[in-house]
Motif scaffolding. Structure first.
Motif, PDB file in Angstrom:
ATOM      1  N   SER A   1       0.813  -1.216   0.000  1.00  0.00           N
ATOM      2  CA  SER A   1       0.000   0.000   0.000  1.00  0.00           C
ATOM      3  C   SER A   1       0.849   1.270   0.000  1.00  0.00           C
ATOM      4  N   ILE A   2       2.173   1.129  -0.012  1.00  0.00           N
ATOM      5  CA  ILE A   2       3.059   2.309  -0.017  1.00  0.00           C
ATOM      6  C   ILE A   2       3.091   2.884  -1.427  1.00  0.00           C
ATOM      7  N   GLU A   3       2.787   4.172  -1.527  1.00  0.00           N
ATOM      8  CA  GLU A   3       2.806   4.820  -2.834  1.00  0.00           C
ATOM      9  C   GLU A   3       4.244   5.188  -3.210  1.00  0.00           C
ATOM     10  N   SER A   4       4.601   4.842  -4.442  1.00  0.00           N
ATOM     11  CA  SER A   4       5.934   5.140  -4.992  1.00  0.00           C
ATOM     12  C   SER A   4       7.029   4.772  -3.995  1.00  0.00           C
ATOM     13  N   PRO A   5       7.173   3.507  -3.658  1.00  0.00           N
ATOM     14  CA  PRO A   5       8.164   3.102  -2.648  1.00  0.00           C
ATOM     15  C   PRO A   5       9.595   3.420  -3.086  1.00  0.00           C
ATOM     16  N   SER A   6      10.365   3.872  -2.120  1.00  0.00           N
ATOM     17  CA  SER A   6      11.781   4.148  -2.385  1.00  0.00           C
ATOM     18  C   SER A   6      12.546   2.841  -2.437  1.00  0.00           C
ATOM     19  N   ASN A   7      13.836   2.945  -2.780  1.00  0.00           N
ATOM     20  CA  ASN A   7      14.668   1.739  -2.845  1.00  0.00           C
ATOM     21  C   ASN A   7      14.741   1.059  -1.483  1.00  0.00           C
ATOM     22  N   PHE A   8      14.861   1.858  -0.408  1.00  0.00           N
ATOM     23  CA  PHE A   8      14.930   1.268   0.913  1.00  0.00           C
ATOM     24  C   PHE A   8      13.616   0.572   1.274  1.00  0.00           C
ATOM     25  N   GLU A   9      12.465   1.236   0.918  1.00  0.00           N
ATOM     26  CA  GLU A   9      11.171   0.633   1.217  1.00  0.00           C
ATOM     27  C   GLU A   9      10.978  -0.658   0.427  1.00  0.00           C
ATOM     28  N   GLN A  10      11.458  -0.676  -0.815  1.00  0.00           N
ATOM     29  CA  GLN A  10      11.378  -1.912  -1.598  1.00  0.00           C
ATOM     30  C   GLN A  10      12.259  -2.987  -0.965  1.00  0.00           C
ATOM     31  N   TYR A  11      13.451  -2.613  -0.552  1.00  0.00           N
ATOM     32  CA  TYR A  11      14.351  -3.577   0.092  1.00  0.00           C
ATOM     33  C   TYR A  11      13.722  -4.125   1.365  1.00  0.00           C
ATOM     34  N   ASP A  12      13.102  -3.238   2.146  1.00  0.00           N
ATOM     35  CA  ASP A  12      12.439  -3.680   3.374  1.00  0.00           C
ATOM     36  C   ASP A  12      11.269  -4.620   3.056  1.00  0.00           C
ATOM     37  N   LEU A  13      10.509  -4.302   1.976  1.00  0.00           N
ATOM     38  CA  LEU A  13       9.383  -5.150   1.559  1.00  0.00           C
ATOM     39  C   LEU A  13       9.884  -6.543   1.151  1.00  0.00           C
ATOM     40  N   TYR A  14      10.995  -6.568   0.392  1.00  0.00           N
ATOM     41  CA  TYR A  14      11.528  -7.855  -0.075  1.00  0.00           C
ATOM     42  C   TYR A  14      12.049  -8.686   1.090  1.00  0.00           C
ATOM     43  N   MET A  15      12.953  -8.084   1.874  1.00  0.00           N
ATOM     44  CA  MET A  15      13.717  -8.846   2.855  1.00  0.00           C
ATOM     45  C   MET A  15      12.930  -9.153   4.130  1.00  0.00           C
ATOM     46  N   ASN A  16      11.992  -8.263   4.515  1.00  0.00           N
ATOM     47  CA  ASN A  16      11.325  -8.434   5.803  1.00  0.00           C
ATOM     48  C   ASN A  16       9.876  -8.953   5.682  1.00  0.00           C
ATOM     49  N   ILE A  17       9.349  -8.928   4.468  1.00  0.00           N
ATOM     50  CA  ILE A  17       7.954  -9.371   4.305  1.00  0.00           C
ATOM     51  C   ILE A  17       7.847 -10.487   3.271  1.00  0.00           C
ATOM     52  N   LEU A  18       8.194 -10.169   2.020  1.00  0.00           N
ATOM     53  CA  LEU A  18       7.958 -11.131   0.930  1.00  0.00           C
ATOM     54  C   LEU A  18       8.779 -12.395   1.082  1.00  0.00           C
ATOM     55  N   VAL A  19      10.101 -12.225   1.217  1.00  0.00           N
ATOM     56  CA  VAL A  19      10.982 -13.399   1.254  1.00  0.00           C
ATOM     57  C   VAL A  19      10.660 -14.289   2.461  1.00  0.00           C
ATOM     58  N   PRO A  20      10.502 -13.732   3.669  1.00  0.00           N
ATOM     59  CA  PRO A  20      10.164 -14.614   4.802  1.00  0.00           C
ATOM     60  C   PRO A  20       8.817 -15.320   4.606  1.00  0.00           C
ATOM     61  N   LEU A  21       7.795 -14.566   4.143  1.00  0.00           N
ATOM     62  CA  LEU A  21       6.483 -15.183   3.958  1.00  0.00           C
ATOM     63  C   LEU A  21       6.527 -16.290   2.907  1.00  0.00           C
ATOM     64  N   PHE A  22       7.113 -15.986   1.761  1.00  0.00           N
ATOM     65  CA  PHE A  22       7.141 -16.948   0.661  1.00  0.00           C
ATOM     66  C   PHE A  22       8.021 -18.144   1.014  1.00  0.00           C
TER      67      PHE A  22
END
Length: 569
Positions: free
Chosen positions: A88-109
């Motif tokens: 739901s983050i609008e126009s995520p920055s590189n850090f926000e994308q990194y946080d999304l990948y490493m702390n949410i997507l990768v652990p969940l998947f």
């Protein structure tokens, strides 16, 4: 039945004894054998059906459990608050994308993938401006796998089978707070992994097939024997392969599961029992034959000697009288034969009388033809006299009358070609035109394709008569009457339409016009004739509007003269 009885009566006494003994002995054996085989077959098929259902349910439960596990995992991801907030983050920055990948997507998947080791890939496809992250995150682009998905704007789990690459995809949408974005979580499964261990569910030959709702084959296994591997019994049963025992069941996602057993596998044991029953049948037949032969030698031979004394010349046969008066079986034979002679004499008398009656009817029919010819000749004479005095209108009227009655009488036949029936009806309408001083117009629109078919005589004329007398004659406005006759093929039926622009009818009048208490006797007569000739009660229907007009529809099956000859034959 009488013919069979007569043939049996013509048998010699010896043949009758043989036939009766054979039938009375063999029928119970045949019935008992068939009944036994039927019972055996019933129990074998019932047991086979239960086994098939058990195997089918076993396979169904295995696959359904796996699918529900995947669906639960996919539903968990599509409803994960962490994942929804991250997307739901609008126009995520590189850090926000990194946080999304490493702390949410990768652990969940990774957690889901570790629990579901049969999954090939778990991928998030999105339209959010994110960088692709290995196999976990991919931007939605044209012609990728999501182009084949049917998105229903819900988190419901859906399925897609990629036939070209032989892959199964489970997908579900994720709805973030940014509603214009599209996010899809996709599970990729290889069919051979999902359907493993389905080739060992039974030791007997069987075929297992799983198909999608589009009839694409997801899985197919068959361990049926090849032709050269079948034994003699199985080869005898092989031509009946289309009679396989089959059971089917559908999954919640509309996949179809089919389990079947080959015919030869089911009936091998039954055939052995049938062979044993056949040997018993042959033995019983042999014993019965010996019994009949013994009976023939001890009982029938004396009766044959008596029959020789009954032979006489053909001319004396009808005068034969019973001479054996004892009240035993031979006496009954004499009396039965005498009764048969009497019946033959009666039949001869009946045929003779029938021929006399037929000649009388033919004479009456010939006499009945005299009056119509006299009527036609009289009308012809009137027409000639009218021409001689220059009155062409009277001449034309008499010619029309002569033509109408010649066509309506139809040489005593009750059917004729549509072309002749139309000629009859149009002739009648022209007579009415003259009687009405040409106060209405006559329009005909009949396809030539239907004119060779056959209908009953005077079928259309009564409706034309009604259209004139009950419709056009009651026009109160200053408008000219119009009578239209149409005929065409409609859905392999012949349909006539007789339309007038007359007074019309109310809805109650339309409902009652075809009922038995109606005063329209001509229409009721046509309705009854159609019912008898075509075996239908729904051939006639009406459409009418008050002060606008009425249309009657007549819908009939196609009949040709050749058809009627075949039916009579």
């Amino acid at each position: 039945m009488n013919k069979i009885k007569l043939i049996f009566q013509r048998f010699s006494f010896q043949k009758k004894i043989v036939a009766i003994s054979f039938i009375s002995g063999i029928l119970p054996i045949i019935i008992l054998t068939i009944f036994s085989i039927g019972i055996i077959q019933h129990f074998v098929l019932s047991q086979e059906k239960r086994n098939n259902e058990d195997n089918l349910i076993s396979v169904y439960q295995q696959i359904d459990l796996r699918l529900k596990t995947y669906e639960d995992a996919l539903s968990f991801l599509s409803r994960s608050k962490f994942l929804i907030d991250g997307l739901s983050i609008e126009s995520p920055s590189n850090f926000e994308q990194y946080d999304l990948y490493m702390n949410i997507l990768v652990p969940l998947f990774s957690s889901i993938h570790s629990q579901q080791d049969m999954l090939s890939n778990i991928t998030l496809y999105t339209t959010i401006d994110l960088y692709d992250h290995g196999k976990y995150v991919k931007k939605i682009v044209p012609k990728d796998i999501t182009n084949n998905f049917k998105l229903n704007n819900t988190t419901k789990v859906s399925y897609f089978f990629d036939t070209e690459n032989n892959k199964i995809f489970l997908y579900s949408q994720i709805f973030s707070n940014i509603r214009e974005d599209t996010n899809i979580v996709v599970f990729e499964i290889a069919p051979e992994v999902l359907f493993k261990n389905l080739d060992t569910i039974s030791n007997d030959p069987y075929t297992l097939t799983i198909k999608t709702d589009k009839d694409d084959t997801l899985f197919h296994f068959s361990n049926q024997l090849a032709q050269n591997q079948l034994n003699v019994v199985q080869r005898l049963l092989q031509p009946f392969a289309q009679l396989n025992s089959e059971s089917t069941k559908n999954f919640a996602n509309s996949w179809n599961l089919t389990f079947s057993r080959p015919f030869y596998s089911i009936y091998t044991g039954v055939l052995v029992l049938i062979f044993i029953a056949f040997l018993i049948f042959i033995f019983a037949l042999l014993m019965l034959t010996l019994s009949i032969w013994g009976l023939s030698k001890t009982v029938v031979k004396p009766i044959q000697q008596l029959a020789e004394t009954m032979k006489d010349t053909p001319e004396n046969t009808l005068q034969l009288k019973p001479t054996y008066q004892l009240d035993d079986e031979i006496g009954y034979l004499y009396r039965s034969f005498y009764q048969m002679i009497q019946q033959i004499q009666e039949l001869i008398d009946q045929v003779y009388k029938s021929e006399i009656n037929q000649k009388k009817h033919e004479l009456r029919a010939l006499q009945a033809q005299i009056n119509p010819h006299f009527f036609y000749n009289s009308l012809s004479l009137i027409s000639n006299k009218a021409i001689m005095i220059g009155n062409e209108e009277i001449s034309e009227m008499t010619q029309l009358l002569s033509r109408f009655y010649r066509l309506s009488l139809n040489n005593g036949k009750n059917t004729l070609a549509i072309e002749r029936e139309l000629d009859l009806t149009i002739t009648y309408a022209k007579i009415q035109l003259k009687m009405h001083n040409n106060s209405f117009d006559l329009i005909t629109d009949v396809q030539d394709d239907i004119k060779q078919y056959e209908i009953i005589t005077l079928l259309i004329q009564p409706f034309v008569e009604n259209a004139i007398f009950h419709g056009i004659d009651h026009i109160e406005e200053a408008r000219r009457g119009v009578l239209t006759i149409r005929g065409r093929l409609v859905d392999d039926f012949i349909q006539f339409e007789i339309t007038d622009n007359g007074a019309g009818m109310t809805s109650d009048q339309v409902k009652n016009i075809l009922k038995h208490h109606s005063k329209h006797y001509g229409i009721r007569n046509v309705q009854q004739r159609i019912s008898l000739f075509y075996d239908t009660d729904n051939a006639i229907s009406y459409k009418s509007e008050l002060n606008i007009g009425t249309t009657v529809f007549i819908k009939l099956p196609k009949r040709t003269f050749s058809q009627k000859k075949d039916e009579k034959t």
